[in-house]
Write a protein that holds these residues in place. Structure first.
Motif, PDB file in Angstrom:
ATOM      1  N   HIS A 151      39.942  44.243  45.905  1.00 20.93           N
ATOM      2  CA  HIS A 151      40.511  45.496  45.391  1.00 20.93           C
ATOM      3  C   HIS A 151      39.388  46.493  45.112  1.00 20.93           C
ATOM      4  O   HIS A 151      39.295  47.509  45.765  1.00 20.93           O
ATOM      5  CB  HIS A 151      41.373  45.265  44.155  1.00 20.93           C
ATOM      6  CG  HIS A 151      42.510  44.332  44.402  1.00 20.93           C
ATOM      7  ND1 HIS A 151      43.539  44.643  45.262  1.00 20.93           N
ATOM      8  CD2 HIS A 151      42.776  43.093  43.926  1.00 20.93           C
ATOM      9  CE1 HIS A 151      44.396  43.649  45.308  1.00 20.93           C
ATOM     10  NE2 HIS A 151      43.959  42.685  44.507  1.00 20.93           N
ATOM     11  N   GLY A 152      38.547  46.228  44.113  1.00 22.96           N
ATOM     12  CA  GLY A 152      37.297  46.967  43.994  1.00 22.96           C
ATOM     13  C   GLY A 152      37.264  48.149  43.056  1.00 22.96           C
ATOM     14  O   GLY A 152      36.217  48.455  42.513  1.00 22.96           O
ATOM     15  N   MET A 153      38.368  48.836  42.848  1.00 17.72           N
ATOM     16  CA  MET A 153      38.317  50.063  42.065  1.00 17.72           C
ATOM     17  C   MET A 153      37.702  49.821  40.685  1.00 17.72           C
ATOM     18  O   MET A 153      38.090  48.904  39.974  1.00 17.72           O
ATOM     19  CB  MET A 153      39.732  50.626  41.901  1.00 17.72           C
ATOM     20  CG  MET A 153      39.797  51.945  41.145  1.00 17.72           C
ATOM     21  SD  MET A 153      38.903  53.289  41.980  1.00 17.72           S
ATOM     22  CE  MET A 153      39.955  53.571  43.401  1.00 17.72           C
ATOM     23  N   GLY A 154      36.721  50.658  40.329  1.00 17.55           N
ATOM     24  CA  GLY A 154      36.114  50.576  39.015  1.00 17.55           C
ATOM     25  C   GLY A 154      34.967  49.598  38.884  1.00 17.55           C
ATOM     26  O   GLY A 154      34.406  49.456  37.794  1.00 17.55           O
ATOM     27  N   VAL A 155      34.573  48.922  39.945  1.00 16.69           N
ATOM     28  CA  VAL A 155      33.439  48.002  39.880  1.00 16.69           C
ATOM     29  C   VAL A 155      32.141  48.798  39.748  1.00 16.69           C
ATOM     30  O   VAL A 155      31.931  49.792  40.454  1.00 16.69           O
ATOM     31  CB  VAL A 155      33.382  47.100  41.131  1.00 16.69           C
ATOM     32  CG1 VAL A 155      32.053  46.357  41.212  1.00 16.69           C
ATOM     33  CG2 VAL A 155      34.538  46.114  41.108  1.00 16.69           C
ATOM     34  N   LEU A 186      33.801  39.283  43.048  1.00 14.39           N
ATOM     35  CA  LEU A 186      34.130  40.155  41.922  1.00 14.39           C
ATOM     36  C   LEU A 186      35.509  40.756  42.152  1.00 14.39           C
ATOM     37  O   LEU A 186      35.865  41.106  43.283  1.00 14.39           O
ATOM     38  CB  LEU A 186      33.114  41.300  41.780  1.00 14.39           C
ATOM     39  CG  LEU A 186      31.619  40.975  41.702  1.00 14.39           C
ATOM     40  CD1 LEU A 186      30.835  42.261  41.455  1.00 14.39           C
ATOM     41  CD2 LEU A 186      31.330  39.957  40.629  1.00 14.39           C
ATOM     42  N   TYR A 187      36.271  40.897  41.084  1.00 14.73           N
ATOM     43  CA  TYR A 187      37.553  41.586  41.153  1.00 14.73           C
ATOM     44  C   TYR A 187      37.425  42.984  40.537  1.00 14.73           C
ATOM     45  O   TYR A 187      36.376  43.348  39.997  1.00 14.73           O
ATOM     46  CB  TYR A 187      38.637  40.758  40.473  1.00 14.73           C
ATOM     47  CG  TYR A 187      39.010  39.530  41.277  1.00 14.73           C
ATOM     48  CD1 TYR A 187      40.040  39.578  42.204  1.00 14.73           C
ATOM     49  CD2 TYR A 187      38.282  38.352  41.151  1.00 14.73           C
ATOM     50  CE1 TYR A 187      40.375  38.457  42.968  1.00 14.73           C
ATOM     51  CE2 TYR A 187      38.598  37.232  41.913  1.00 14.73           C
ATOM     52  CZ  TYR A 187      39.642  37.293  42.827  1.00 14.73           C
ATOM     53  OH  TYR A 187      39.947  36.195  43.574  1.00 14.73           O
ATOM     54  N   HIS A 188      38.485  43.765  40.619  1.00 14.39           N
ATOM     55  CA  HIS A 188      38.391  45.167  40.218  1.00 14.39           C
ATOM     56  C   HIS A 188      38.067  45.317  38.728  1.00 14.39           C
ATOM     57  O   HIS A 188      38.409  44.479  37.903  1.00 14.39           O
ATOM     58  CB  HIS A 188      39.697  45.896  40.541  1.00 14.39           C
ATOM     59  CG  HIS A 188      40.925  45.240  39.986  1.00 14.39           C
ATOM     60  ND1 HIS A 188      41.505  44.133  40.556  1.00 14.39           N
ATOM     61  CD2 HIS A 188      41.669  45.532  38.899  1.00 14.39           C
ATOM     62  CE1 HIS A 188      42.562  43.768  39.848  1.00 14.39           C
ATOM     63  NE2 HIS A 188      42.681  44.595  38.831  1.00 14.39           N
ATOM     64  N   VAL A 212      32.482  33.529  40.178  1.00 13.18           N
ATOM     65  CA  VAL A 212      33.707  34.324  40.301  1.00 13.18           C
ATOM     66  C   VAL A 212      33.903  35.080  38.996  1.00 13.18           C
ATOM     67  O   VAL A 212      33.909  34.479  37.922  1.00 13.18           O
ATOM     68  CB  VAL A 212      34.935  33.429  40.580  1.00 13.18           C
ATOM     69  CG1 VAL A 212      36.197  34.278  40.654  1.00 13.18           C
ATOM     70  CG2 VAL A 212      34.745  32.647  41.876  1.00 13.18           C
ATOM     71  N   VAL A 213      34.067  36.401  39.099  1.00 13.04           N
ATOM     72  CA  VAL A 213      34.219  37.246  37.912  1.00 13.04           C
ATOM     73  C   VAL A 213      35.592  37.913  37.971  1.00 13.04           C
ATOM     74  O   VAL A 213      35.900  38.656  38.905  1.00 13.04           O
ATOM     75  CB  VAL A 213      33.109  38.310  37.830  1.00 13.04           C
ATOM     76  CG1 VAL A 213      33.229  39.090  36.530  1.00 13.04           C
ATOM     77  CG2 VAL A 213      31.731  37.657  37.938  1.00 13.04           C
TER      78      VAL A 213
END
Length: 250
Positions: A82-86, A100-102, A125-126
């Protein structure tokens, strides 16, 4: 370089069941795009073209919603879902096969120069929304729960949850659950990881029950070894008779 890009594409299929085709990954995955941009900006940064690296990184943030500083060092098969805000800071270091997740932040806690962002070993895994702050180390295979705030080192293969993050002790939650069932209720109607005073108080009581159960069982084992009959009660946990202790005194 091209082999690394192919690995990035393959790892999307390994970790996201929604991925259907290579073309879809190339055109529709912002995490993949952010990784491509970072390969370019990190090379420019190492060539001391730092303004250009920062400017392209700025464009990448606008395009993907993911901010990766050109100075960050990232290993192979890195995947952002997803990624948004990383946000990944300048001195962050990431090993191989990290996910990493969003909403994840790999941030700093000081304005001083030098190493100020975390290091993630391989296969970490975060979860979504987690914050890992400061020059701390997260060991290989560790898992960081969603919305956790991590400010201390995390051992390899451990799970960290909560605010501030704590290491989940293997088997501890199961012991709490069994103690709660014996008392006739379950404390897990709400999340065990909520930073709520009532939840913390209940868990402290359950931990106390678990500890007392262990001590009573140890006392009864010593009584049996001493040849003192203790009846047919189940380890004496639920209805321990104080008369057994009186026998010792007598």
């Amino acid at each position: 370089m091209f082999e690394g890009i192919r690995e990035d594409i393959r790892c999307v299929f390994d970790r996201d069941p929604a991925a259907r085709t290579t073309w879809e990954v190339i055109t529709c995955y912002p995490g993949f795009h952010a990784r491509l941009f970072h390969r370019l900006t990190h090379a420019l940064w190492s060539w001391r073209l730092k303004w250009l690296a920062r400017f392209i990184s700025h464009l990448a943030r606008w395009f993907t919603g993911i901010e990766i500083h050109p100075g960050a060092r990232i290993g192979r098969r890195f995947f952002i879902d997803h990624g948004m805000g990383v946000v990944i800071g300048e001195t962050a270091e990431i090993g191989d096969d990290v996910t990493l997740y969003h909403g994840v932040t790999l941030g700093g806690t000081t304005w001083n120069k030098g190493k100020r962002h975390p290091t993630l070993a391989s296969k970490v895994v975060v979860g979504a929304g987690a914050k890992i702050l400061g020059p701390i180390y997260v060991g290989a295979g560790a898992k960081i729960g969603s919305n956790a705030v991590v400010v201390r080192d995390v051992p390899s293969n451990a799970t960290a949850v909560g605010i501030p993050a704590r290491i989940v002790e293997p088997g501890r939650d199961e012991e709490r659950q069994r103690a709660a069932e014996r008392l006739g209720f379950s404390a897990y109607g709400i999340s065990s990881d909520m930073n709520d005073p009532t939840v913390k108080a209940i868990h402290a009581l359950l931990d106390h029950v678990v500890n007392i159960d262990g001590r009573i069982e140890a006392i009864l084992n010593h009584l049996q070894q001493a040849g003192i009959a203790i009846g047919d009660q189940e380890a004496g946990k639920d209805d321990f008779d104080a008369n057994y202790l009186n026998k010792i005194v007598d």
